[in-house]
Design an enzyme around this catalytic site. Structure first.
Site, PDB file in Angstrom:
ATOM      1  N   ASP A 110      36.681 -87.094 -47.602  1.00 45.98           N
ATOM      2  CA  ASP A 110      37.799 -85.667 -47.012  1.00 45.98           C
ATOM      3  C   ASP A 110      38.698 -86.020 -46.479  1.00 45.98           C
ATOM      4  O   ASP A 110      39.212 -85.143 -45.615  1.00 45.98           O
ATOM      5  CB  ASP A 110      36.730 -84.842 -46.498  1.00 45.98           C
ATOM      6  N   HIS A 157      35.806 -77.334 -53.967  1.00 43.69           N
ATOM      7  CA  HIS A 157      35.779 -75.916 -54.280  1.00 43.69           C
ATOM      8  C   HIS A 157      36.336 -75.287 -55.473  1.00 43.69           C
ATOM      9  O   HIS A 157      37.427 -75.215 -55.457  1.00 43.69           O
ATOM     10  CB  HIS A 157      35.812 -75.383 -53.317  1.00 43.69           C
ATOM     11  N   LYS A 238      32.529 -83.296 -53.885  1.00 42.46           N
ATOM     12  CA  LYS A 238      31.446 -82.667 -53.835  1.00 42.46           C
ATOM     13  C   LYS A 238      31.623 -81.575 -53.837  1.00 42.46           C
ATOM     14  O   LYS A 238      32.892 -81.192 -53.405  1.00 42.46           O
ATOM     15  CB  LYS A 238      30.569 -83.366 -52.499  1.00 42.46           C
ATOM     16  N   CYS A 283      31.024 -83.967 -42.694  1.00 42.97           N
ATOM     17  CA  CYS A 283      30.771 -84.519 -43.832  1.00 42.97           C
ATOM     18  C   CYS A 283      30.857 -86.044 -43.375  1.00 42.97           C
ATOM     19  O   CYS A 283      29.594 -86.648 -44.008  1.00 42.97           O
ATOM     20  CB  CYS A 283      32.018 -84.073 -44.488  1.00 42.97           C
TER      21      CYS A 283
HETATM   22 ZN   LIG Z   1      33.973 -78.145 -47.982  1.00 46.34          ZN
END
Ligand SMILES: [Zn+2]
Length: 360
Positions: A110, A157, A238, A283
């Site tokens: 990320d 998302h 994800k 994460c």
């Molecule tokens: Zn998130």
């Protein structure tokens, strides 16, 4: 250095698939460590073998005697207090192979604009970290270390995602929620609908297809078509479903759904994961824990992560060590991936997965 080592490192030349698989190599290993010439290794000789296996530049890493004994007893299948050639062959393929011929992936978690200078910038989180600092460190690893595979994970998302504080009023709060009113960013709530677990609330971030969800522009992207080291590349997305969050790059937070990551790692026969990125205590930690749970050997690159909360970062590091991960610095990664620097922690992890699979 003592006589157990050839050019300081007996095992170095066996980092070669063909030579490794040659039965003469196992016999050579036995001869090298069998000092009393009885065609088998006693505990002391086995200890010397382990110290040579887990070493760097001919210098052995410290290994606890009880752990050495446990391994010795495990591989001494006929219980005669010696490891004979047949037993050594088993040890060679189960323990030495993952140590000398691992397949390593760099897993970059990320490193996206929103976590660096966007809506969920780490600079505004309690630890006040600057996520951009990991970019040159990771780029240097990409430039120098011959991984098999480089993985980029992305938080990804939909706009109506359950983790966004802006969306909190769209879902009913459950009676058992720890907080029900005056809900603020970083609070955890339980929504009435599935899944019935606390959801920490963050500012809207990494919305699919937006600039905030892009990888940081300065982060190097390996292109498998032109990569001089011939590395493959995996992208994993994800948190793609509205009603469940995913911190880990492997599973959502309830382990109800799995991403494509494990399947892709299996395609490339990956055994070792070197994990870095953002955010260390969220994460990166969740991905590392799941990697360990899936029996990967996990290296957490301490200086190539930044996080949300200092106390949480330290707690998660302790948790990772307790679960068998190795903490390392980016400057050490090249020698580890090329198996010049072989750490006993990863050997213990291999051994524990052997013991685990035996008990299944
Ligand atoms: Zn998130």
């Amino acid at each position: 250095m003592n006589g157990h080592y050839e050019n300081g490192d007996f095992f170095l030349k066996f980092r070669n698939e063909t030579l490794f698989n040659d039965t003469n190599s196992i016999e050579e290993c036995l001869r090298n460590f069998d000092k009393d010439k009885d065609q088998a290794l006693d505990l002391n000789e086995f200890e010397q073998l382990l110290k040579s296996l887990f070493s760097f530049k001919g210098n052995s890493y410290f290994m606890q005697i009880p752990k050495i004994k446990t391994m010795f007893n495990f591989f001494d299948t006929n219980k005669n207090d010696k490891i004979d050639l047949f037993e050594l062959e088993n040890f060679w393929f189960k323990m030495v192979k993952p140590t000398l011929l691992p397949k390593s992936a760099l897993l970059i978690v990320d490193v996206q604009n929103d976590f660096i200078d966007g809506t969920l910038t780490l600079k505004k989180c309690p630890a006040k970290h600057n996520g951009a600092e990991v970019v040159p460190i990771i780029n240097n690893i990409i430039d120098t270390v011959p991984f098999e595979t480089v993985v980029y994970s992305l938080d990804w998302h939909p706009a109506d995602h359950c983790s966004f504080i802006e969306n909190v009023h769209y879902r009913k709060i459950a009676d058992n929620s720890p907080i029900k009113e005056n809900i603020k960013t970083l609070d955890s709530v339980i929504f009435e609908d599935y899944p019935n677990i606390p959801q920490r609330l963050w500012p809207a971030h990494c919305i699919q297809g937006t600039h905030g969800a892009d990888l940081h522009p300065n982060l190097k992207r390996v292109d498998p078509k032109t990569d001089p080291m011939g590395r493959s590349v995996i992208y994993v997305y994800k948190g793609c479903r509205s009603d469940i969050d995913s911190y880990s790059a492997f599973f959502d937070n309830c382990k109800l759904n799995e991403t494509s990551l494990r399947t892709d790692l299996i395609k490339h026969e990956i055994t070792d994961l070197y994990i870095c990125g953002l955010a260390a205590d969220v994460c990166v930690a969740a991905t590392s824990v799941d990697g360990l749970g899936l029996n990967y050997r996990v290296v957490y690159i301490e200086d190539a992560v930044r996080g949300v909360d200092l106390k949480d970062i330290e707690n998660q590091k302790r948790n990772l060590i307790n679960n068998g991960a190795l903490l390392a610095k980016s400057k050490d990664i090249y020698n580890m991936v090329t198996c010049r620097d072989r750490r006993p922690e990863l050997g213990y992890a291999t051994f524990l997965s052997l013991v685990g699979s035996k008990n299944d």
